[in-house]
Design a protein around this motif. Structure first.
Motif, PDB file in Angstrom:
ATOM      1  N   THR A   1       0.689  -1.247   0.029  1.00  0.00           N
ATOM      2  CA  THR A   1       0.068  -0.157  -0.064  1.00  0.00           C
ATOM      3  C   THR A   1       0.784   1.156   0.066  1.00  0.00           C
ATOM      4  OG1 THR A   1       0.048  -0.157   2.356  1.00  0.00           O
ATOM      5  CG2 THR A   1      -1.861  -1.287   1.137  1.00  0.00           C
ATOM      6  N   TYR A   2       2.041   0.890   0.641  1.00  0.00           N
ATOM      7  CA  TYR A   2       2.867   2.294   0.767  1.00  0.00           C
ATOM      8  C   TYR A   2       3.288   2.508  -0.743  1.00  0.00           C
ATOM      9  CZ  TYR A   2       6.918   5.502   1.972  1.00  0.00           C
ATOM     10  OH  TYR A   2       7.816   6.352   2.233  1.00  0.00           O
ATOM     11  N   MET A   3       3.820   1.572  -1.543  1.00  0.00           N
ATOM     12  CA  MET A   3       4.300   1.612  -2.742  1.00  0.00           C
ATOM     13  C   MET A   3       3.444   2.057  -3.974  1.00  0.00           C
ATOM     14  SD  MET A   3       6.976   0.006  -2.176  1.00  0.00           S
ATOM     15  CE  MET A   3       7.868  -0.209  -3.690  1.00  0.00           C
ATOM     16  N   ILE A   4       1.981   1.919  -3.655  1.00  0.00           N
ATOM     17  CA  ILE A   4       1.107   2.406  -4.899  1.00  0.00           C
ATOM     18  C   ILE A   4       0.641   3.869  -4.213  1.00  0.00           C
ATOM     19  CG2 ILE A   4       0.603   0.376  -5.371  1.00  0.00           C
ATOM     20  CD1 ILE A   4      -2.092   0.568  -3.999  1.00  0.00           C
ATOM     21  N   THR A   5       0.683   4.252  -3.000  1.00  0.00           N
ATOM     22  CA  THR A   5       0.408   5.658  -2.525  1.00  0.00           C
ATOM     23  C   THR A   5       1.396   6.776  -2.549  1.00  0.00           C
ATOM     24  OG1 THR A   5       0.684   5.020  -0.206  1.00  0.00           O
ATOM     25  CG2 THR A   5      -1.608   4.691  -1.088  1.00  0.00           C
ATOM     26  N   HIS A   6       2.636   6.239  -2.978  1.00  0.00           N
ATOM     27  CA  HIS A   6       3.695   7.136  -2.954  1.00  0.00           C
ATOM     28  C   HIS A   6       4.602   7.115  -4.292  1.00  0.00           C
ATOM     29  CE1 HIS A   6       3.403   6.863   1.261  1.00  0.00           C
ATOM     30  NE2 HIS A   6       4.127   7.914   1.523  1.00  0.00           N
ATOM     31  N   PRO A   7       4.704   8.196  -4.932  1.00  0.00           N
ATOM     32  CA  PRO A   7       5.544   8.220  -6.269  1.00  0.00           C
ATOM     33  C   PRO A   7       6.993   7.425  -6.168  1.00  0.00           C
ATOM     34  CG  PRO A   7       4.845  10.491  -5.532  1.00  0.00           C
ATOM     35  CD  PRO A   7       4.749   9.749  -4.382  1.00  0.00           C
ATOM     36  N   VAL A   8       6.944   6.557  -7.316  1.00  0.00           N
ATOM     37  CA  VAL A   8       8.241   5.807  -7.372  1.00  0.00           C
ATOM     38  C   VAL A   8       9.219   6.237  -8.356  1.00  0.00           C
ATOM     39  CG1 VAL A   8       9.032   3.499  -7.446  1.00  0.00           C
ATOM     40  CG2 VAL A   8       6.970   3.708  -6.227  1.00  0.00           C
ATOM     41  N   SER A   9      10.471   6.446  -8.234  1.00  0.00           N
ATOM     42  CA  SER A   9      11.346   6.715  -9.059  1.00  0.00           C
ATOM     43  C   SER A   9      12.254   5.585  -9.472  1.00  0.00           C
ATOM     44  CB  SER A   9      12.134   8.233  -8.616  1.00  0.00           C
ATOM     45  OG  SER A   9      12.963   8.347  -9.524  1.00  0.00           O
ATOM     46  N   VAL A  10      12.219   5.085 -10.746  1.00  0.00           N
ATOM     47  CA  VAL A  10      12.812   4.010 -11.127  1.00  0.00           C
ATOM     48  C   VAL A  10      14.170   4.468 -11.994  1.00  0.00           C
ATOM     49  CG1 VAL A  10      12.630   1.649 -12.348  1.00  0.00           C
ATOM     50  CG2 VAL A  10      10.742   2.762 -11.203  1.00  0.00           C
ATOM     51  N   THR A  11      15.284   4.020 -11.541  1.00  0.00           N
ATOM     52  CA  THR A  11      16.470   4.181 -12.486  1.00  0.00           C
ATOM     53  C   THR A  11      16.389   3.389 -13.730  1.00  0.00           C
ATOM     54  OG1 THR A  11      17.956   4.552 -10.599  1.00  0.00           O
ATOM     55  CG2 THR A  11      18.958   4.072 -12.500  1.00  0.00           C
ATOM     56  N   HIS A  12      16.417   4.180 -15.066  1.00  0.00           N
ATOM     57  CA  HIS A  12      16.152   3.539 -16.100  1.00  0.00           C
ATOM     58  C   HIS A  12      17.385   2.467 -16.519  1.00  0.00           C
ATOM     59  CE1 HIS A  12      15.323   2.890 -20.422  1.00  0.00           C
ATOM     60  NE2 HIS A  12      14.034   3.630 -20.336  1.00  0.00           N
ATOM     61  N   SER A  13      17.033   1.475 -17.011  1.00  0.00           N
ATOM     62  CA  SER A  13      18.112   0.326 -17.059  1.00  0.00           C
ATOM     63  C   SER A  13      19.033   0.721 -18.256  1.00  0.00           C
ATOM     64  CB  SER A  13      17.380  -0.830 -17.653  1.00  0.00           C
ATOM     65  OG  SER A  13      16.616  -0.823 -18.694  1.00  0.00           O
ATOM     66  N   SER A  14      18.710   1.668 -19.270  1.00  0.00           N
ATOM     67  CA  SER A  14      19.427   2.041 -20.346  1.00  0.00           C
ATOM     68  C   SER A  14      20.581   2.932 -19.912  1.00  0.00           C
ATOM     69  CB  SER A  14      18.582   2.597 -21.523  1.00  0.00           C
ATOM     70  OG  SER A  14      17.835   3.818 -21.264  1.00  0.00           O
ATOM     71  N   GLY A  15      20.252   3.533 -18.675  1.00  0.00           N
ATOM     72  CA  GLY A  15      21.186   4.628 -18.340  1.00  0.00           C
ATOM     73  C   GLY A  15      20.635   5.763 -17.366  1.00  0.00           C
ATOM     74  N   THR A  16      21.450   6.439 -16.566  1.00  0.00           N
ATOM     75  CA  THR A  16      20.985   7.454 -15.623  1.00  0.00           C
ATOM     76  C   THR A  16      21.650   8.484 -15.674  1.00  0.00           C
ATOM     77  OG1 THR A  16      20.137   7.883 -13.671  1.00  0.00           O
ATOM     78  CG2 THR A  16      21.932   6.583 -13.722  1.00  0.00           C
ATOM     79  N   ILE A  17      21.300   9.598 -15.102  1.00  0.00           N
ATOM     80  CA  ILE A  17      22.194  10.936 -15.071  1.00  0.00           C
ATOM     81  C   ILE A  17      22.672  11.004 -13.563  1.00  0.00           C
ATOM     82  CG2 ILE A  17      22.319  13.278 -15.195  1.00  0.00           C
ATOM     83  CD1 ILE A  17      21.982  12.082 -18.019  1.00  0.00           C
ATOM     84  N   ILE A  18      24.074  11.293 -13.493  1.00  0.00           N
ATOM     85  CA  ILE A  18      24.749  11.571 -12.260  1.00  0.00           C
ATOM     86  C   ILE A  18      25.217  12.981 -12.549  1.00  0.00           C
ATOM     87  CG2 ILE A  18      24.877   9.064 -11.701  1.00  0.00           C
ATOM     88  CD1 ILE A  18      28.021   9.527 -12.175  1.00  0.00           C
ATOM     89  N   SER A  19      25.292  13.595 -11.143  1.00  0.00           N
ATOM     90  CA  SER A  19      25.909  14.733 -11.081  1.00  0.00           C
ATOM     91  C   SER A  19      26.336  15.205  -9.953  1.00  0.00           C
ATOM     92  CB  SER A  19      24.724  15.844 -11.442  1.00  0.00           C
ATOM     93  OG  SER A  19      23.689  15.571 -10.562  1.00  0.00           O
ATOM     94  N   THR A  20      27.146  16.358  -9.854  1.00  0.00           N
ATOM     95  CA  THR A  20      27.742  17.053  -8.671  1.00  0.00           C
ATOM     96  C   THR A  20      27.709  18.450  -8.631  1.00  0.00           C
ATOM     97  OG1 THR A  20      29.524  16.910  -6.768  1.00  0.00           O
ATOM     98  CG2 THR A  20      30.028  16.827  -9.091  1.00  0.00           C
ATOM     99  N   THR A  21      27.596  19.205  -7.545  1.00  0.00           N
ATOM    100  CA  THR A  21      27.992  20.683  -7.555  1.00  0.00           C
ATOM    101  C   THR A  21      28.850  21.058  -6.674  1.00  0.00           C
ATOM    102  OG1 THR A  21      26.358  20.607  -5.715  1.00  0.00           O
ATOM    103  CG2 THR A  21      25.148  20.772  -7.695  1.00  0.00           C
TER     104      THR A  21
END
Length: 347
Positions: free
Chosen positions: A152-172
């Motif tokens: 119930t927690y999984m469907i009531t909160h937004p889930v961000s899934v890292t795309h298997s084809s690649g993701t963006i990493i960053s630093t400031t």
């Protein structure tokens, strides 16, 4: 005393009920063997859909038996109403949370927002999916802990899934106004390239009173090394800027030290290199998630090979059938071992 004829009439009136009861019992026993017992080594998660089918067949069987009772229509309706009342009572007196999580688990299986082994961020929790259970979802966090989140927690909160084809990493980081932004942009892009990022870009986030805030981002294609790559990006940014004699420090700090205005606070270059031969951080953090993803991938590959072999077996010649049959048996044994291993790890 009832006569023999009356007893026979009573027996004949119950005969359809007895026949249907025997047929339904036999059909349910056969269905249980074909749907569940034959695949009981696959674990509860794999058996979930089969258990739902068996539950539906059982309810249909009970309804058929009730409809075949040699009673009046009003009595039959009362029996059906009583059965419905019992089922409703089970739902009412049982924990609503259990059924809510169960329905949420069914929804997650239909929508499939994430798969085993993927990185997800939900609320304050970040990690890799280890298991998608009937009532909860288990993830492994960055500190190697296993966290079970209710469905119930999984469907009531937004889930961000890292795309298997690649993701963006960053630093400031913040740098002074004394260095032109074009120089900083080129150096930060070099740092991103050195740590294996592609399609890098630099954003100027803020023009502060004393410093400029830069953000370097790039695409990481191997998402399994996301944690290590973030650290590596920070390391490369330090090396690139320091090697170019650019000080990473707030200018206000210069008013608090007794050194000349043209002095730079830059660490000396060390000859010793960082040992990258040790196990990566992800191998330690997400070991169980790695194993679950690998096991699920192997099951899918073997299942596909079994289907292909069965198709080839139907078109093969007599001499080829023995070889294909042996191959098929070996594949089924391997699949059974993997399913047993998955069931053992889920318990």
């Amino acid at each position: 005393m009832p006569t023999t004829e009356a007893m026979l009439n009573g027996f004949y009136s119950f005969l359809p009920f007895i026949i249907i009861l025997c047929l339904v019992s036999g059909a349910l026993a056969l269905a249980h063997f074909l749907i569940i017992k034959k695949y009981q080594d696959q674990g509860n998660e794999k058996l979930f859909s089969r258990q739902l089918i068996m539950l539906g067949l059982t309810l249909v069987g009970v309804l058929l038996v009730v409809l075949s009772l040699p009673v009046s229509e009003s009595s039959r309706n009362q029996i059906i109403g009583l059965i419905g009342l019992v089922i409703s009572g089970i739902f009412a007196f049982s924990s609503s949370t259990i059924f809510a999580n169960l329905l949420a688990g069914i929804m997650l299986r239909i929508t499939k927002p994430f798969n085993t082994g993927e990185f997800i961020q939900i609320g304050d929790y970040f990690g890799r999916v280890v298991e998608r259970g009937l009532l909860d979802t288990e993830i492994q966090t960055e500190i190697r802990d296993l966290v079970s989140l209710p469905n119930t927690y999984m469907i009531t909160h937004p889930v961000s899934v890292t795309h298997s084809s690649g993701t963006i990493i960053s630093t400031t980081l913040s740098l002074g106004y004394d260095v032109h932004h074009s120089i900083i942009t080129n150096l930060l892009n070099q740092a991103a390239e050195k740590c294996g990022l592609t399609d890098s870009f630099v954003h100027i986030i803020e023009l502060g009173d004393f410093a400029v805030t830069y953000k370097i981002s790039g695409k990481l294609e191997e998402v399994n090394s996301m944690i290590s790559s973030r650290s590596l990006l920070n390391r490369e940014v330090l090396d690139v800027l320091h090697n170019s004699q650019i000080e990473i420090m707030s200018p206000s700090y210069m008013n608090q030290r007794k050194i000349s205005d043209d002095a730079k606070v830059i660490p000396k270059v060390q000859n010793n290199k960082v040992d990258d031969s040790a196990a990566s951080a992800e191998e330690v953090m997400f070991d169980k998630a790695e194993q679950a993803e690998l096991r699920e991938s192997q099951i899918e590959q073997i299942t596909e090979k079994i289907n292909q072999t069965e198709v080839q077996l139907g078109d093969a010649t007599t001499s080829q059938k023995d070889i294909l049959q042996n191959t098929l048996e070996q594949l089924k044994i391997s699949l059974k071992e993997l399913n047993q291993s998955e069931a053992k790890n889920s318990n």
